[in-house]
Design an enzyme around this catalytic site. Structure first.
Site, PDB file in Angstrom:
ATOM      1  CE  LYS A   1      -1.394  -4.314   1.060  1.00  0.00           C
ATOM      2  NZ  LYS A   1      -2.106  -3.038   0.850  1.00  0.00           N
TER       3      LYS A   1
ATOM      4  CG  HIS B   1       1.791   6.064   4.597  1.00  0.00           C
ATOM      5  ND1 HIS B   1       1.058   6.372   3.468  1.00  0.00           N
ATOM      6  CD2 HIS B   1       2.760   7.002   4.674  1.00  0.00           C
ATOM      7  CE1 HIS B   1       1.575   7.434   2.881  1.00  0.00           C
ATOM      8  NE2 HIS B   1       2.611   7.838   3.588  1.00  0.00           N
TER       9      HIS B   1
ATOM     10  CE  LYS C   1      -4.901  -4.532  -3.524  1.00  0.00           C
ATOM     11  NZ  LYS C   1      -5.530  -3.332  -3.016  1.00  0.00           N
ATOM     12  NE  ARG C   2       3.007  -4.196   1.535  1.00  0.00           N
ATOM     13  CZ  ARG C   2       2.493  -4.192   2.768  1.00  0.00           C
ATOM     14  NH1 ARG C   2       2.798  -5.160   3.613  1.00  0.00           N
ATOM     15  NH2 ARG C   2       1.691  -3.224   3.167  1.00  0.00           N
TER      16      ARG C   2
ATOM     17  CB  THR D   1      -2.474   4.612  -4.762  1.00  0.00           C
ATOM     18  OG1 THR D   1      -1.412   3.677  -4.563  1.00  0.00           O
ATOM     19  CG2 THR D   1      -2.380   5.724  -3.722  1.00  0.00           C
TER      20      THR D   1
ATOM     21  CE  LYS E   1      -0.945   3.771  -8.665  1.00  0.00           C
ATOM     22  NZ  LYS E   1       0.013   2.991  -7.858  1.00  0.00           N
TER      23      LYS E   1
END
Length: 823
Positions: free
Chosen positions: A561, A364, A555-556, A663, A667
């Site tokens: 990111k 991952h 998100k985290r 993911t 969504k």
């Protein structure tokens, strides 16, 4: 109580049965009546009544697995981010309308009671939510499957924002009990740890024994996982750590009151908290204990189930498929080898063949620093026998490599399970690859990076192992349950087949330009935005315009990111609005949510910056409603279920080549949000399905990122050559968002201008240009809505049902069960 799992017209008898069961549990389990019951009591009575329905299918399902002697899948994960169970269970049982009506008739509101359920704190982010989606799909596809994880007493921390900073408090999600779990006292496994390894000569044979161990007891708790409208109920089994002795009476009698319980506390810390901070040696040791505890308990349980009907362990790969969700449960490999050779007396080569055919590994991460390594001294202290087994695995493997590639020392160093640096370390990803028959990435780009870069030497040696399984999400949770208004609209136009065959959404494409349908679609989106705006007003005391563009990044919090790039755009936008009050821009509400790891200082600084920028902008009367910045605290599944349906724009802006899949991107798009993103992870495949003209893409490609780094990257040049970027960074550096204190965010500025590891400054100009295109399109409501519909319509490929079918066919070799043939 026999309630049929069908979506049907209301049945008075069944409504009465629901009410009877509800009152039975309220009175006889909770010892309350309607006058004395709290809302939490009413929720628990409802949960216990619904659980009774799940149990009926659970018995049938498990009985069918045993009677058919089918091959079973065991999905091991450190995280299962399940969220609330009640609403999702009602959806999958096809009974939501009946239960709502049953409560309504006795003066209760279902939505009020649902709010009393705590989110199960068993996951951190995408990894755990993916695991939850996979469980839903496995049950819906009628696959004989089990999830295995840890029953964290406190789970992921609850996040509070105080003075703009993240504060972590314990998530006591089990404080008021969990009605969805069943303790299995008969499944109590002894897990040895520490101790020493000795060899003895018994009847002329050298036998290895692991002795003087400090044991932990693993107690099973089972949670039912219902499939959608098919009667199947699979199992998520979670392990709780228990001491072998509850209380040291002798210590207590000698006055050592703390020592009397110290051993018990130390042992049971193993299942206290998800991901203990590992910046200390104690934290590292606890995390390794956790991973071993999960792996060892699960292997014992799998073998216990296998041994009920089989004695020949060579049949294990024909009856068992074990999927490792990332490297955290990789110790299951060494544990199975240990049991086969030490306890079952199976020769090494035969045991190794069994293990290799049984295990498969999902990677991952593409970040080398995120690949787990454990220092050999720590490993030897906790798991001396496993270290011996791993050394033997490594020796045999490297001997094979050397026979095929003689004198290639760099290759041996690359492939070795043992990192020979100081101190030596066990590379868990290398062990997982060597021992598994399948290694998969989770998006096309990610899988190619594994083959071309991260594990290129393994891919050259055994290319047949490597494959791709692009992630997916369950549409039952993330559309049918989370967005009932949009679900009802879609079903009214194309029928309900999409709930189990998401490709049916393609039929929406023909409606994308239909003015009447567009109007309905937009009305649903506005209603969802009003709901989120109300939540923000109530909980954060900030008023936002529902008709503004809801721009979301949830998100985290992590540097790769690039929430920080989003903040830079917000500040640039703010400066432009301040400098030119007449500037025409679509009103925008920029929404952030996510948790930073407690020991991740830079991520916590980014959260502080987001809140500081928001505080200035939201209180600037000159800006008014043109721009708002919101940080939603304590992001979890329940909050996500409100955000995704309300979002207009989905921020997927990681540095290309760093996000394995994503993911959240799926969504958002499923719920009609347009994506602004880099060519990274599964966003690329989404673009191929939806049409890149219906996304906003920007930035360097993964290949270009590598080239920049190879040639030498100097972020200061971008700062000096881009006036907007320079002004934005200077505003932060000069203290405009920190009450004039220039030191508050100096670490962020220093990182950006000196190293900028994730190339924010290189992508800034392209990102700003893409955001300008967003503004232009949003002002054209017809085109925006058309693209919104097309985003949802193009998501058929991204159901976790499709992902799981690929796993079942290509990796696990399992087939659906037929409960109808079960006596």
């Amino acid at each position: 109580m026999n309630i049929k799992n069908t979506q049907k017209s209301f049945n008075k008898k069944e409504i009465k049965e629901i009410q009877t069961a509800f009152h039975k549990y309220l009175e006889y389990n909770l010892l309350k009546d309607r006058r004395s019951a709290t809302q939490s009591d009413l929720y628990l009575a409802l949960a216990y009544a619904l659980r009774e329905v799940l149990v009926e299918g659970w018995f049938d399902t498990q009985r069918s697995y045993y009677q058919s002697d089918c091959k079973r899948v065991y999905y091991i994960s450190m995280e299962f981010l399940m969220g609330r169970t009640l609403g999702n269970a009602l959806i999958n049982l096809g009974a939501k309308e009946d239960w709502e009506l049953a409560l309504q008739e006795i003066g209760l509101n279902m939505s009020d009671l649902v709010e009393k359920e705590w989110d199960a704190g068993l996951g951190n982010g995408g990894l755990g939510r993916l695991a939850a989606c996979f469980l839903d799909s496995m049950a819906t596809l009628r696959l004989p499957a089990y999830g295995y994880g840890i029953r964290y007493e406190y789970g992921m921390f609850q996040q509070k924002i105080e003075a703009g900073k993240q504060v972590e408090i314990a998530d006591q999600w089990l404080r008021y009990s969990n009605p969805w779990e069943f303790v299995r006292q008969e499944h109590l496994h002894r897990i040895p740890i520490c101790g020493q390894v000795v060899t003895e000569n018994i009847n002329g044979q050298e036998v290895t024994k692991w002795i003087d161990t400090q044991d932990i007891m693993a107690l099973a708790y089972d949670i039912p996982i219902p499939g959608y409208d098919n009667g199947v109920v699979n199992t998520l089994r979670l392990w709780s750590a228990k001491a072998t002795h509850e209380f040291e009476l002798e210590s207590f009698n000698q006055g050592n009151y703390v020592g009397a319980i110290e051993s018990k506390t130390h042992v049971e810390n193993v299942s206290k908290v998800l991901y203990p901070a590992d910046h200390t040696s104690e934290g590292k040791e606890l995390r390794l204990r956790q991973e071993y505890f999960l792996s060892a308990a699960t292997i014992k349980d799998i073998l216990h189930r296998f041994e009920k009907t089989h004695t020949n362990y060579e049949l294990l790969p024909q009856k068992v498929a074990i999927q490792l969700n990332d490297t955290h449960p990789t110790l299951a490999i060494a544990e199975l080898m240990r049991i086969l050779i030490d306890e079952k007396n199976i020769p090494w080569d035969k045991a190794w063949t069994i293990v290799n055919k049984t295990f498969a590994y999902t990677n991952h991460t593409v970040l080398p620093e995120a690949l787990e390594k454990w220092a050999v001294p720590l490993f030897e202290k906790l798991l001396p026998r496993h270290l011996q087994i791993i050394y033997k695995i490594n020796h045999d493997f490297l001997e094979m490599v050397q026979n095929n590639f003689p004198y290639d020392t760099p290759l041996l160093e690359s492939l070795s399970i043992i990192d020979e640096s100081h101190p030596k370390a066990v590379r868990m990803a290398n062990l997982a690859i060597v021992a598994s028959h399948s290694v998969n990435g989770v998006s096309a780009l990610h899988s190619q990076i594994l083959i071309d870069e991260l594990f290129k030497d393994f891919a050259r040696l055994c290319p047949e192992k490597f494959n791709n399984k692009t992630n997916g999400i369950t549409q039952r949770r993330w559309l049918l349950h989370a967005n009932p208004k949009l679900s009802n609209l879609i079903t009214s136009k194309i029928g309900k087949k999409w709930v189990t065959e998401l490709s049916e959404l393609k039929k929406l494409s023909s409606l994308a330009t239909d003015i009447s349908f567009q109007k309905q679609w937009s009305e649903v989106k506005l209603e969802n935005k009003k709901q989120l705006a109300t939540w923000i007003s109530k909980n954060l005391n900030i008023e936002v315009l529902p008709n503004s563009l809801f721009d979301c990044q949830t998100k985290r919090i992590h540097e790769y990111k690039r929430q920080l790039l989003n903040v830079l755009h917000v500040i640039t936008r703010y400066h432009k609005l301040k400098s030119n009050p007449g500037l025409v821009m679509a009103p925008r509400t920029v929404i952030f949510a996510g948790k930073a790891a407690p020991s991740y200082t830079m991520a916590k600084q980014i959260i502080q910056l987001i809140n500081s920028v928001g505080s200035v902008i939201n209180n600037d009367p000159q800006i008014n409603d043109k721009l708002k910045v919101i940080f939603l605290p304590n992001y979890n599944v329940t909050l996500a279920e409100m955000i995704f349906p309300a979002s207009d724009l989905s921020e997927q802006i990681s540095t290309a080549g760093t996000e394995a899949s994503g993911t959240g991107n799926m969504k958002y798009a499923l719920n009609g949000a347009l994506t602004i993103g880099t060519m990274d992870g599964a966003t690329i495949e989404m673009g191929e399905e939806i049409g890149f003209e219906n996304l906003f893409t920007f930035g360097l490609s993964a290949h270009q990122v590598l080239e920049h780094k190879k040639q030498g990257y100097y972020p200061i040049e971008f700062y000096q050559n881009n006036p907007d970027l320079k002004k934005t960074i200077d505003m932060i550096a000069n203290g405009e968002f920190s009450n004039g204190d220039r030191s508050t965010f100096q670490s962020i500025i220093g990182s950006l201008l000196s190293s900028d590891n994730y190339l924010l400054l290189a992508d800034f100009a392209s990102y700003i240009k893409a955001q300008e295109m967003v503004d232009e399109l949003y002002l054209n409501s017809f085109e925006w809505t058309r693209k919104s519909i097309l985003n949802s319509a193009g998501m058929g490929q991204f159901s976790s049902d499709r992902t799981i079918m690929e796993y079942a066919k290509d990796i696990w070799g399992v087939t659906p069960t037929d409960l109808k043939n079960c006596p």
